[in-house]
Scaffold this active site. Structure first.
Site, mmCIF file in Angstrom:
data_model
loop_
_atom_site.group_PDB
_atom_site.id
_atom_site.type_symbol
_atom_site.label_atom_id
_atom_site.label_comp_id
_atom_site.label_asym_id
_atom_site.label_seq_id
_atom_site.Cartn_x
_atom_site.Cartn_y
_atom_site.Cartn_z
ATOM 1 C CG ASN A 34 -10.047 -1.809 1.432
ATOM 2 O OD1 ASN A 34 -9.172 -3.180 2.135
ATOM 3 N ND2 ASN A 34 -9.621 -0.694 1.858
ATOM 4 C CD GLU A 35 -9.943 -2.137 6.621
ATOM 5 O OE1 GLU A 35 -9.917 -1.010 6.411
ATOM 6 O OE2 GLU A 35 -9.061 -3.526 6.377
ATOM 7 C CD GLU A 57 -6.414 -4.554 4.202
ATOM 8 O OE1 GLU A 57 -5.815 -4.524 5.722
ATOM 9 O OE2 GLU A 57 -6.029 -4.052 3.509
ATOM 10 C CD GLU A 106 -3.226 1.225 2.602
ATOM 11 O OE1 GLU A 106 -3.541 2.058 2.205
ATOM 12 O OE2 GLU A 106 -3.042 -0.110 3.247
ATOM 13 C CE1 TYR A 115 -3.179 -5.904 9.001
ATOM 14 C CE2 TYR A 115 -5.542 -5.204 9.522
ATOM 15 C CZ TYR A 115 -3.680 -5.897 8.131
ATOM 16 O OH TYR A 115 -4.029 -5.162 7.028
ATOM 17 C CD GLN A 130 0.348 -1.882 3.444
ATOM 18 O OE1 GLN A 130 1.564 -2.212 2.736
ATOM 19 N NE2 GLN A 130 -0.185 -1.985 4.115
#
Length: 510
Positions: A192-193, A314, A45, A258, A363
């Site tokens: 995204n999200e 992610e 990103e 996460y 990432q």
């Protein structure tokens, strides 16, 4: 095929003493599902030093480069066999206008990266640069379209610009900018999200908006809908109900999770931690199994044939930033704890390869659980890098279902299984990856293979002297990939003892 994996503690009693029986049984005769190599994907990103200074330094840099891309990073990623790269975000994707990143660099407008540090983005890295980089490292491209602040026309034109060979304004613009032939871009994320930074939408609204975008994005081969945040099962329910009836418009549904020891408001250090925080990290990493299972159950209700993939695009560890660095850049170190957690995640994805067909760690360079860190002209490979290199044996291999019986690892009265594993077969070689989560104890287990016969064995190991062992600039590597000696199997069985706090690969051949 639903893969059955047993994680439990089995005991036999000698006198009054309980002795744990650790067993792994691999059923090669039940191997059917292919583990998509894209489960081993990565994410880049416009965030901190992931792109700029991470793998892109510009052609005028004194750092050795190819077309502005660091040669050391290119070589490391090729050796790791990176299969896929997702770009441009992340939250950045829903503020990004792709037309700002094409044409002569001197003519590209600058924007402010409102999500990550408020820095000025000069757009010197754009569509052509991304595709050049993917070609250099041999990775499939995954492009995330802007739904949050963009338009259907903007998204449609980007797909056309990149993939169309027809004569049109967009293809002529691409040719004018130096690319005659279209690129092959398989994966397209539509938003995204969208429950958060991608627009704070309801699932009902986003599902309708998704169908609108997907309808007009001709040329987008594999379309991915923005899925749930962690355990928002209602989001998955609504999207599957609304989208599964239009399966020609959707090929995948994403999931973001996460591992955050301490929680969002009390994120912990990446390097300074004791055993309780080590335990909490791995306990939370293991939660991925529950999330994949429960989201898959909802997807099965609407898509029993499993045509729609679960895309975990992610995942990874999220700690506090390194002291003295920009909080918006999310730069953190990487230790043996992260290697073990990465092994756990990848084993889980492998074991659910019937539904999980892509996953991207967050990432790739200098951000969150990166496989590579850079500092000016220096570059280092993190413990997580070596896990991805070790697990490359599973790329496009056929999943071998395993039954696992494990003793427990206990801290402060809380328990998790000490062993975690997955297996696959490819080109006549059987590969088992096993994590020993217990940092204090070597664990011996009995390994049995049914359905086929192997006579030779070899091994590799990733471990370190401490749970927070790490690789640092200017110092010899503390955590790397080394050979691991194992005995040959006899009559389909072998005893294996793996060291505490380690990730091990056992390869069997005929």
């Amino acid at each position: 095929m639903k893969i059955k994996k047993i994680l439990l503690a089995a005991f036999v009693f000698v006198g009054s003493v309980a002795i744990a029986q650790n067993k792994i049984i691999a059923h090669t005769d039940q191997a059917k599902t292919v583990i998509d190599k894209d489960i081993y994907g990565h994410f880049a990103e416009h965030l901190g030093r992931c792109i700029y200074g991470g793998f892109y330094v510009g052609e005028e840099s004194a750092i050795e480069n190819v077309k502005g891309f660091r040669l050391d990073v290119i070589n490391a990623l090729k050796e790791m066999q990176i299969p896929l790269l997702r770009w441009p975000g992340g939250c950045f994707a829903d503020t990004y206008n792709w037309k700002d990143g094409i044409g002569p660099k001197s003519d590209r407008p600058s924007i402010v990266n409102v999500h990550w540090g408020g820095v000025t983005e000069d757009n010197s890295f754009g569509t052509h640069e991304f595709m050049d980089f993917c070609e250099l490292i041999g990775a499939e491209a995954y492009v995330n379209l802007n739904v949050g602040s963009g338009s259907v026309r903007e998204a449609k034109e980007w797909v056309e610009y990149m993939t169309s060979s027809n004569k049109s304004p967009m293809t002529e613009l691409r040719k004018k900018n130096g690319r005659e032939e279209p690129w092959k871009v398989k994966y397209w994320g539509i938003g995204n999200e969208n429950w958060g930074c991608g627009g704070h939408m309801t699932p009902e609204y986003y599902a309708d908006l998704y169908r609108n975008y997907a309808t007009y994005c001709h040329g987008a081969d594999f379309k991915i809908a923005g899925g749930a945040n962690v355990d928002d099962y209602n989001w998955t329910e609504v999207l599957m109900k609304k989208l599964s009836r239009h399966q020609f418009l959707v090929d995948g549904l994403s999931l973001h999770y996460y591992t955050i020891p301490g929680g969002w408001s009390h994120k912990q250090s990446a390097t300074k931690f004791g055993e309780p925080m080590y335990y909490e990290t791995l306990q939370k990493a293991l939660r991925m199994e529950e999330l994949v299972n429960r989201h898959s159950t909802i997807m099965d209700k609407y898509d029993p044939a499993k045509k729609i993939a679960l895309i975990v695009d992610e995942w990874g560890q999220w700690y506090d930033v390194e002291p003295g660095t920009n909080p918006g850049f999310l730069y953190q170190q990487n230790t043996l704890r992260d290697a073990i957690s990465a092994g756990v995640h990848l084993n889980i994805f492998n074991n659910h390869a019937d539904r999980v067909r892509m996953a991207n760690i967050a990432q790739m360079v200098n951000v969150l659980q990166a496989v590579i860190l850079t500092k000016d002209e220096q570059m280092l490979l993190t413990p997580t890098y070596y896990v991805f290199k070790m697990y490359s044996v599973h790329h496009d291999a056929t999943l071998v279902p395993v039954n696992l019986e494990s003793e427990m690892y206990e801290v402060d009265g809380k328990k998790i299984p000490a062993l975690n594993a997955s297996a696959s077969v490819k080109d006549g070689e059987m590969n088992l990856t096993v994590c020993n989560l217990n940092p204090n104890k070597d664990i011996e287990f009995e390994y049995t293979v049914t359905g086929d016969t192997y006579s030779n064995a070899s091994g590799q190991i990733i471990t370190g002297s401490k749970i927070n062992s790490m690789n640092d600039f200017g110092k010899p590597e503390s955590v790397t990939l080394k050979g691991f000696e194992v005995n040959k199997p006899k009559h389909g069985k072998m005893k294996v003892k793996i060291p505490a706090k380690s990730v091990v690969l056992i390869s069997l051949s005929k």
